[in-house]
Write a protein that holds these residues in place. Sequence first.
Motif, PDB file in Angstrom:
ATOM      1  N   UNK A  33      60.820  48.681  42.033  1.00  0.00           N
ATOM      2  CA  UNK A  33      60.533  47.257  42.009  1.00  0.00           C
ATOM      3  C   UNK A  33      59.020  47.090  42.033  1.00  0.00           C
ATOM      4  N   UNK A  34      58.532  46.094  41.313  1.00  0.00           N
ATOM      5  CA  UNK A  34      57.103  45.842  41.239  1.00  0.00           C
ATOM      6  C   UNK A  34      56.759  44.672  42.149  1.00  0.00           C
ATOM      7  N   UNK A  35      55.690  44.846  42.905  1.00  0.00           N
ATOM      8  CA  UNK A  35      55.233  43.817  43.831  1.00  0.00           C
ATOM      9  C   UNK A  35      53.776  43.488  43.523  1.00  0.00           C
ATOM     10  N   UNK A  36      53.467  42.204  43.455  1.00  0.00           N
ATOM     11  CA  UNK A  36      52.097  41.754  43.228  1.00  0.00           C
ATOM     12  C   UNK A  36      51.667  40.921  44.430  1.00  0.00           C
ATOM     13  N   UNK A  37      50.497  41.249  44.972  1.00  0.00           N
ATOM     14  CA  UNK A  37      49.976  40.556  46.144  1.00  0.00           C
ATOM     15  C   UNK A  37      48.546  40.108  45.877  1.00  0.00           C
ATOM     16  N   UNK A  38      48.266  38.851  46.191  1.00  0.00           N
ATOM     17  CA  UNK A  38      46.900  38.337  46.135  1.00  0.00           C
ATOM     18  C   UNK A  38      46.538  37.848  47.521  1.00  0.00           C
ATOM     19  N   UNK A  39      45.414  38.340  48.011  1.00  0.00           N
ATOM     20  CA  UNK A  39      44.949  37.951  49.341  1.00  0.00           C
ATOM     21  C   UNK A  39      43.550  37.360  49.198  1.00  0.00           C
ATOM     22  N   UNK A  40      43.355  36.149  49.713  1.00  0.00           N
ATOM     23  CA  UNK A  40      42.059  35.478  49.646  1.00  0.00           C
ATOM     24  C   UNK A  40      41.627  35.075  51.043  1.00  0.00           C
ATOM     25  N   UNK A  41      40.385  35.422  51.379  1.00  0.00           N
ATOM     26  CA  UNK A  41      39.791  35.002  52.640  1.00  0.00           C
ATOM     27  C   UNK A  41      38.462  34.332  52.328  1.00  0.00           C
ATOM     28  N   UNK A  42      38.238  33.156  52.905  1.00  0.00           N
ATOM     29  CA  UNK A  42      36.975  32.427  52.698  1.00  0.00           C
ATOM     30  C   UNK A  42      36.404  32.078  54.064  1.00  0.00           C
ATOM     31  N   UNK A  43      35.152  32.469  54.263  1.00  0.00           N
ATOM     32  CA  UNK A  43      34.421  32.114  55.482  1.00  0.00           C
ATOM     33  C   UNK A  43      33.358  31.094  55.100  1.00  0.00           C
ATOM     34  N   UNK A  44      33.271  30.017  55.877  1.00  0.00           N
ATOM     35  CA  UNK A  44      32.229  29.004  55.663  1.00  0.00           C
ATOM     36  C   UNK A  44      31.386  28.912  56.926  1.00  0.00           C
ATOM     37  N   UNK A  45      30.062  28.939  56.752  1.00  0.00           N
ATOM     38  CA  UNK A  45      29.146  28.912  57.878  1.00  0.00           C
ATOM     39  C   UNK A  45      28.375  27.595  57.871  1.00  0.00           C
ATOM     40  N   UNK A  67      53.319  53.352  44.449  1.00  0.00           N
ATOM     41  CA  UNK A  67      52.294  53.699  43.457  1.00  0.00           C
ATOM     42  C   UNK A  67      51.533  52.439  43.077  1.00  0.00           C
ATOM     43  N   UNK A  68      50.228  52.468  43.259  1.00  0.00           N
ATOM     44  CA  UNK A  68      49.375  51.345  42.868  1.00  0.00           C
ATOM     45  C   UNK A  68      49.161  51.391  41.358  1.00  0.00           C
ATOM     46  N   UNK A  69      49.449  50.298  40.669  1.00  0.00           N
ATOM     47  CA  UNK A  69      49.227  50.255  39.224  1.00  0.00           C
ATOM     48  C   UNK A  69      48.027  49.401  38.861  1.00  0.00           C
ATOM     49  N   UNK A  70      47.572  48.538  39.779  1.00  0.00           N
ATOM     50  CA  UNK A  70      46.380  47.719  39.518  1.00  0.00           C
ATOM     51  C   UNK A  70      45.787  47.249  40.843  1.00  0.00           C
ATOM     52  N   UNK A  71      44.460  47.169  40.871  1.00  0.00           N
ATOM     53  CA  UNK A  71      43.765  46.626  42.033  1.00  0.00           C
ATOM     54  C   UNK A  71      42.462  46.005  41.567  1.00  0.00           C
ATOM     55  N   UNK A  72      42.234  44.750  41.922  1.00  0.00           N
ATOM     56  CA  UNK A  72      40.991  44.043  41.597  1.00  0.00           C
ATOM     57  C   UNK A  72      40.433  43.463  42.883  1.00  0.00           C
ATOM     58  N   UNK A  73      39.104  43.480  42.995  1.00  0.00           N
ATOM     59  CA  UNK A  73      38.432  42.919  44.153  1.00  0.00           C
ATOM     60  C   UNK A  73      37.305  42.027  43.666  1.00  0.00           C
ATOM     61  N   UNK A  74      37.301  40.777  44.120  1.00  0.00           N
ATOM     62  CA  UNK A  74      36.252  39.826  43.768  1.00  0.00           C
ATOM     63  C   UNK A  74      35.589  39.362  45.059  1.00  0.00           C
ATOM     64  N   UNK A 109      43.574  41.534  44.575  1.00  0.00           N
ATOM     65  CA  UNK A 109      44.818  41.375  43.811  1.00  0.00           C
ATOM     66  C   UNK A 109      45.374  42.776  43.573  1.00  0.00           C
ATOM     67  N   UNK A 110      46.596  43.018  44.054  1.00  0.00           N
ATOM     68  CA  UNK A 110      47.207  44.345  43.999  1.00  0.00           C
ATOM     69  C   UNK A 110      48.562  44.273  43.315  1.00  0.00           C
ATOM     70  N   UNK A 111      48.834  45.245  42.450  1.00  0.00           N
ATOM     71  CA  UNK A 111      50.158  45.412  41.872  1.00  0.00           C
ATOM     72  C   UNK A 111      50.613  46.826  42.202  1.00  0.00           C
TER      73      UNK A 111
END
Length: 158
Positions: A33-45, A67-74, A109-111
């Motif tokens: 089974x394929x799982x896609x996860x997007x995690x966003x954290x924003x800090x404001x000062x 098995x990781x098939x994709x990973x992006x970091x912004x 963003x991870x798949x």
Amino acid sequence: MQRHDSMARGSARRRQQRSVSLRRSVDLELLPSTSTTTHTTIYRYRAAVFLRPHQLMLRPREMRDLILTAFDLEITPTARIDWSHDVSGNVIAIANFDVTTDTLSIRSHTTAVLTATNRPVFPIAASATSYAFLYSAEDWAAHPHVLPLVETLFECIQ
């Protein structure tokens, strides 16, 4: 906005080929089974700050059945990323910043493909196949320290 791709195209192709071959070689109980996860954290000062190095642990650890098939970091603002592994095999990213900012945004963003079995790999007693479990008098006698915990739990639920 800066974007980091941790896998080269050749590596991604090899992983895709490996996951395809897994699909062909497994029986029905091990369908991937394929799982896609997007995690966003924003800090404001309140004011602009100089960000010290940030240690990021955003990738799941790859294993035989994950098995990781994709990973992006912004990351905003732009950061220099140094990748490493800890002693347990976890991927660590250290983000180093050269500017001041009033906002820090981190998005991953991870798949992944999971090929774990969909049934337990250990025997389960027939009495434990449904919830809530009914414990026998022998179970309570063997583990008397558990009863106060269970009583407290039921008091909290009611």
